[in-house]
Design a protein around this motif. Structure first.
Motif, PDB file in Angstrom:
ATOM      1  N   ASP A  97       0.820  -1.208   0.000  1.00  0.00           N
ATOM      2  CA  ASP A  97       0.000   0.000   0.000  1.00  0.00           C
ATOM      3  C   ASP A  97       0.856   1.260   0.000  1.00  0.00           C
ATOM      4  O   ASP A  97       0.517   2.252  -0.650  1.00  0.00           O
ATOM      5  CB  ASP A  97      -0.934  -0.007   1.213  1.00  0.00           C
ATOM      6  N   GLY A 134       2.006   1.745  -3.434  1.00  0.00           N
ATOM      7  CA  GLY A 134       0.910   2.209  -4.268  1.00  0.00           C
ATOM      8  C   GLY A 134       0.589   3.677  -4.033  1.00  0.00           C
ATOM      9  O   GLY A 134       0.339   4.441  -4.980  1.00  0.00           O
ATOM     10  N   THR A 162       0.818   6.834  -6.598  1.00  0.00           N
ATOM     11  CA  THR A 162      -0.331   7.712  -6.842  1.00  0.00           C
ATOM     12  C   THR A 162       0.071   9.171  -6.737  1.00  0.00           C
ATOM     13  O   THR A 162      -0.294   9.995  -7.592  1.00  0.00           O
ATOM     14  CB  THR A 162      -1.457   7.402  -5.840  1.00  0.00           C
ATOM     15  N   ASN A 220      -6.420   1.405  -3.153  1.00  0.00           N
ATOM     16  CA  ASN A 220      -5.222   2.062  -3.670  1.00  0.00           C
ATOM     17  C   ASN A 220      -5.036   1.810  -5.164  1.00  0.00           C
ATOM     18  O   ASN A 220      -4.517   2.669  -5.877  1.00  0.00           O
ATOM     19  CB  ASN A 220      -3.982   1.589  -2.897  1.00  0.00           C
ATOM     20  N   ARG A 221      -5.460   0.643  -5.641  1.00  0.00           N
ATOM     21  CA  ARG A 221      -5.359   0.386  -7.076  1.00  0.00           C
ATOM     22  C   ARG A 221      -6.298   1.311  -7.853  1.00  0.00           C
ATOM     23  O   ARG A 221      -5.941   1.831  -8.912  1.00  0.00           O
ATOM     24  CB  ARG A 221      -5.674  -1.084  -7.379  1.00  0.00           C
ATOM     25  N   ARG A 257       0.076  -6.964  -4.461  1.00  0.00           N
ATOM     26  CA  ARG A 257      -0.678  -5.877  -5.081  1.00  0.00           C
ATOM     27  C   ARG A 257      -1.227  -4.972  -3.981  1.00  0.00           C
ATOM     28  O   ARG A 257      -1.609  -5.446  -2.903  1.00  0.00           O
ATOM     29  CB  ARG A 257      -1.832  -6.433  -5.914  1.00  0.00           C
TER      30      ARG A 257
END
Length: 365
Positions: A22, A25, A29, A77-78, A72
């Motif tokens: 996370d 990620g 972002t 967050n994806r 992942r």
């Protein structure tokens, strides 16, 4: 924090690996958002990405040889990452703000107190960036969103009320289109008058340059110029000092915001958050019409009776959920809560008019 003398449990390793994914990620972002920004906002976003990198290093150190294959990021967050790469708008910042506010570090002993404080500060930083975007949108965009919502609710209520009286499908269709045009014109005109009035009010409160031209003619002993600055919000001592500056008794220019307003600055719109009159009117007209057409669609498609009412309610319900979620994102509130509230209010108003239509239709019959 887990002692280095004890091996972490299987649950610890699983949780830390997810935290690591996370953090990576979130850093990605912020970097994606930074690519769509310039200047100070870009620097702030890159600073947030660097901070997430420090958190990543913490989890790497705890995991050691247990780091394993990269996981992942969480679904949230994806989604944020995809939105940041594709759009990079204020909506992404609003979602990121909520994500930072839900950090699990405050209740996890494996996270340091500095990391907990970082997440709290990150939420405020993202809130500040999102507020800038909201201010840029809040004039015309506010009129657009609420215009669409008004169109949805008012025209659905109109159609359901008339339909409950037993009127024909053709009459309901004509009434719905008439309600669309009347409401859109009313909303556009009202929004234009409202925004123009706001801008004129704000312009009337802006200090002028009269103190620059009149200062040289004033009686220094009476010094009424000090009254001008006191009326603008200065304390008596500060007003006397400012008046002395304008009269040339002091060489400094300590607070020009209370008097100096060069005409060249008129090119800068200080009332951006209010919006423009024509822009707000056009947004209100178009979005009211776009909302008001939705409950009419079943009748345009040839449906009638209870089927048309149900389809209209479903379509409007979905649209109300969408507008409620958009308003929530702009305000930093929970999208689900505001979407459900919007749905309840809209369908509730339509339900009341439907019952009134039944009542009037029965009494007329």
């Amino acid at each position: 924090m887990t002692s280095p003398d004890h091996s972490p449990s299987r649950d610890d390793v699983r949780r830390w690996r997810q935290y690591l994914a996370d953090e990576r990620g979130e850093a990605a972002t912020y970097r994606d958002l930074a690519r769509r920004r310039t200047g100070e906002e870009r620097e702030i976003l890159l600073g947030l990405a660097d901070a997430e990198g420090r958190h990543e290093a913490h989890w790497l150190a705890l995991l050691g040889h247990e780091v394993g294959r990269p996981l992942r990021p969480s679904l949230r967050n994806r989604i944020l990452g995809v939105l940041a790469r594709r759009f990079g708008s204020v909506f992404v910042l609003a979602l990121a703000q909520r994500a930072e506010g839900r950090s699990p570090y405050a209740t996890d002993p494996s996270a340091t107190s500095a990391m907990v404080a970082d997440e709290q500060i990150h939420e405020e930083v993202v809130r500040g960036l999102a507020t800038r975007g909201r201010n840029r949108l809040s004039g015309n965009f506010r009129a657009a969103v609420f215009g669409a919502n008004d169109g949805l609710v008012s025209n659905l209520a109109l159609i359901m009320g008339i339909g409950a009286t037993g009127a024909s499908t053709a009459f309901i269709l004509v009434s719905g289109l008439a309600g669309l045009l009347a409401g859109a014109l009313s909303m556009g005109a009202g929004e234009y008058v409202s925004v123009r009035s706001q801008r004129e009010l704000l312009s009337a409160t802006r200090p002028t340059q009269i103190t620059l031209t009149a200062a040289k003619e004033l009686d220094i002993a009476a010094n009424e110029l000090a009254l001008v600055y006191r009326a603008r919000g200065m304390t008596p001592a500060a007003a006397e000092h400012r008046a002395a500056e304008r009269l040339g008794l002091y060489s400094c220019d300590c607070d020009p915001s209370f008097s100096l307003r060069p005409e060249a600055e008129d090119d800068v719109d200080e009332h951006e958050a209010v919006g423009t009159g024509l822009g707000a009117a056009a947004s209100s007209f178009c979005f009211f019409a776009s909302g008001a057409i939705i409950p009419v669609l079943p009748y345009l498609a040839g449906l009638g009776g209870l089927t048309a009412v149900v389809v209209a309610c479903v379509l409007v319900g979905l649209a109300l959920l969408a507008t409620g979620a958009v308003v929530a994102l702009l305000s930093g509130a929970s999208p689900l809560r505001l979407a459900l509230r919007q749905l309840a209010i809209g369908l509730g108003a339509a339900g009341v008019t439907y019952l009134l239509g039944l009542l009037f239709g029965t009494s007329i019959a």
